[in-house]
Each structure stands twice: as C-alpha cells, then as structure tokens.
Scaffold this motif. Sequence first.
Motif, mmCIF file in Angstrom:
data_model
loop_
_atom_site.group_PDB
_atom_site.id
_atom_site.type_symbol
_atom_site.label_atom_id
_atom_site.label_comp_id
_atom_site.label_asym_id
_atom_site.label_seq_id
_atom_site.Cartn_x
_atom_site.Cartn_y
_atom_site.Cartn_z
ATOM 1 N N THR A 153 0.819 -1.229 0.166
ATOM 2 C CA THR A 153 -0.037 -0.088 -0.103
ATOM 3 C C THR A 153 0.996 1.397 -0.128
ATOM 4 O O THR A 153 0.626 2.353 -0.610
ATOM 5 N N ARG B 160 -2.722 -14.108 7.759
ATOM 6 C CA ARG B 160 -3.449 -13.556 6.362
ATOM 7 C C ARG B 160 -2.177 -13.099 5.534
ATOM 8 O O ARG B 160 -1.179 -12.970 6.040
ATOM 9 N N GLN C 45 -1.547 -7.573 1.385
ATOM 10 C CA GLN C 45 -2.379 -7.318 0.475
ATOM 11 C C GLN C 45 -2.491 -5.619 0.062
ATOM 12 O O GLN C 45 -1.785 -5.004 1.219
ATOM 13 N N PHE D 105 -4.206 -2.245 -0.249
ATOM 14 C CA PHE D 105 -5.178 -1.290 0.041
ATOM 15 C C PHE D 105 -5.284 -0.227 -0.784
ATOM 16 O O PHE D 105 -4.236 0.326 -1.232
ATOM 17 N N PHE E 146 -7.365 2.650 4.706
ATOM 18 C CA PHE E 146 -7.682 1.251 4.800
ATOM 19 C C PHE E 146 -6.734 0.225 5.196
ATOM 20 O O PHE E 146 -7.425 -0.799 5.963
ATOM 21 N N LEU E 147 -5.569 0.574 4.977
ATOM 22 C CA LEU E 147 -4.517 -0.469 5.616
ATOM 23 C C LEU E 147 -4.522 -0.515 7.186
ATOM 24 O O LEU E 147 -4.653 -1.499 7.607
ATOM 25 N N GLN F 30 -7.060 0.381 9.141
ATOM 26 C CA GLN F 30 -8.240 -0.367 9.577
ATOM 27 C C GLN F 30 -8.147 -1.824 9.586
ATOM 28 O O GLN F 30 -8.561 -2.394 10.558
ATOM 29 N N GLN F 31 -7.481 -2.478 8.448
ATOM 30 C CA GLN F 31 -7.221 -4.007 8.562
ATOM 31 C C GLN F 31 -6.134 -4.191 9.497
ATOM 32 O O GLN F 31 -6.591 -5.386 10.216
ATOM 33 N N LYS G 51 -7.901 -4.480 12.653
ATOM 34 C CA LYS G 51 -8.860 -5.905 12.802
ATOM 35 C C LYS G 51 -8.187 -6.901 13.261
ATOM 36 O O LYS G 51 -8.184 -7.886 13.999
ATOM 37 N N ASP G 52 -6.503 -7.103 12.581
ATOM 38 C CA ASP G 52 -5.783 -7.974 12.749
ATOM 39 C C ASP G 52 -5.272 -7.953 14.427
ATOM 40 O O ASP G 52 -5.189 -9.117 14.883
ATOM 41 N N GLN H 12 -8.174 -9.480 16.350
ATOM 42 C CA GLN H 12 -8.266 -10.991 16.082
ATOM 43 C C GLN H 12 -7.255 -11.488 17.118
ATOM 44 O O GLN H 12 -7.439 -12.759 17.515
#
Length: 254
Positions: free
Chosen positions: A60, A92, A95, A97, A102-103, A105-106, A109-110, A113
């Motif tokens: 990204t 995961r 990727q 983004f 957005f990066l 945000q992920q 979330k990681d 988790q």
Amino acid sequence: MKLKAKVIKGFQTGNAFGVPTANLEIQEKNLDLKSGVYLVMAQVESDFFNGILHVGKRKTLGRDFSVEVHLFDFDKNIYDEEVEVEVLKFMRTTQKFENVEFLFQQINKDIVQAKKYFLRQKIYAQWDMFSSQEKKDFEPRALEKIFQNELFQSSLDVLIYAPQKNREIDFVQKLMETFPNKHYFFPKVVGGEMLFYRVKKFEDLKIGAFNILEPEDGERWQQKEKTLVFVPAVAVDKAGFRLGKGGGFYDQFL
C-alpha cells in the motif's frame, strides 16, 4: 520458528496511526518465511510480549520488503536492541489497500483478532488447571441450572452443540436423555453457512470438521417461536459479552 534481529529505524508510519512497529534488520534472502501477517510472541530483554508480525513488501505504501512487529501493551524505545520473535501462527497474506487509512483499518482488525487468540489460549490454560474430576463435577451443576430455566422448560426446539472433549462441560447427552420429548438440532457447516439438523439420539452424531461431532443431513430446523439456542463460548464476562472460538459462525447465524 524463531527470528532474532536488531531493531532499526523505519518510516514510522505506524506511529501516526497509533500502531507503532519495531522494524527488524533481516534481509529477504535470509528469511525462510512467506509474506504475510503472523501471530507472534517476542522477547525483549527478559520480558515476553504478544504481538503481530508483518513480513513482505509494504504494498500500500509502495515500499520495499520489511519485517516489522507490533507488540501489545509495549511502549519502550528499543532501537538498536536485539529482539527474539517466535512465530506462532499465520493470519493472512499481505495485500494492497486503496489507501493508508484502509490499511490501518485492517491492521486494527488484525490486532483485535490476535488479542482474542491470545486470550483464548490463556483461558484454555486456566481450564486445563482443573482436574478431570473437577471438570466432571461441573456437569450436574450445569444441568440443574438448565432444568430450572424457564426458557428451556417452555421451548420445544432446542438448538444445541456437541461439547468438545476436555474443552467444555459435557452436559448435552444427559440433557437429551432426561428430556426426550424436545426436538434437538445440532449445527453443521455447509458451504460456509451453519445449518441445524435434528438429532434424536446423541449417539447418531458423527465425527465431522475440526474433529467435532455433527449431524448427518436430515430434518433441517426452520425458524419458529419457542426455540432456545445454546451458544458455545470459550468465556463470558459478567456483562454477558462472549468470547467465541474464532469462526464467527454463531455471530452470523444469530
């Protein structure tokens, strides 16, 4: 797998988004680990910290290969210090983004988790401290609470699950035998969706995915009144918030 390397200065992008990382001085050609995000435990001096590790190109941000770790509940400056990181589990792939927002945000979330994963491991370890007899002693106490529960008494359809051996209180078979007139439905994951099928005898369940007992295809549960759902949990706090097993199937179903 363990990595040991010196912490070097990076671009400090993570600091701007509240996710500081320690960049490790490791060259791609010297690393036998595929690109991705991993759950890790790191040793800094004599202390241990849980965290997540990123390995690969920063797609990204349009930057080169990096190995960087974010440690939970850690705020020390450790530039030029050596850190040992034990890689525990793949999360995961890396990727690209749409943008840096957005990066992160992920990444957040990681982190959620990952923290749930480590909390599950801690609770499983506490559960394993009980003896086999102590675990067995929980069974009649659980059954008594269920027997006296008005929702259970008034429900005809009961959506229930087969407890994992040595992981959960073993109450279901006795429940079915004591109240044979109720309709018991057990979950089965079909094409990514959790469906419930009726089972008349506990012994009719078969070993399925994840080595868990599940029903064969048959009468499928249809939503109706007077249905009680038993939801498995690794733990529940006093406010009623549940820590599940990580699949998210019950959250989606409910």
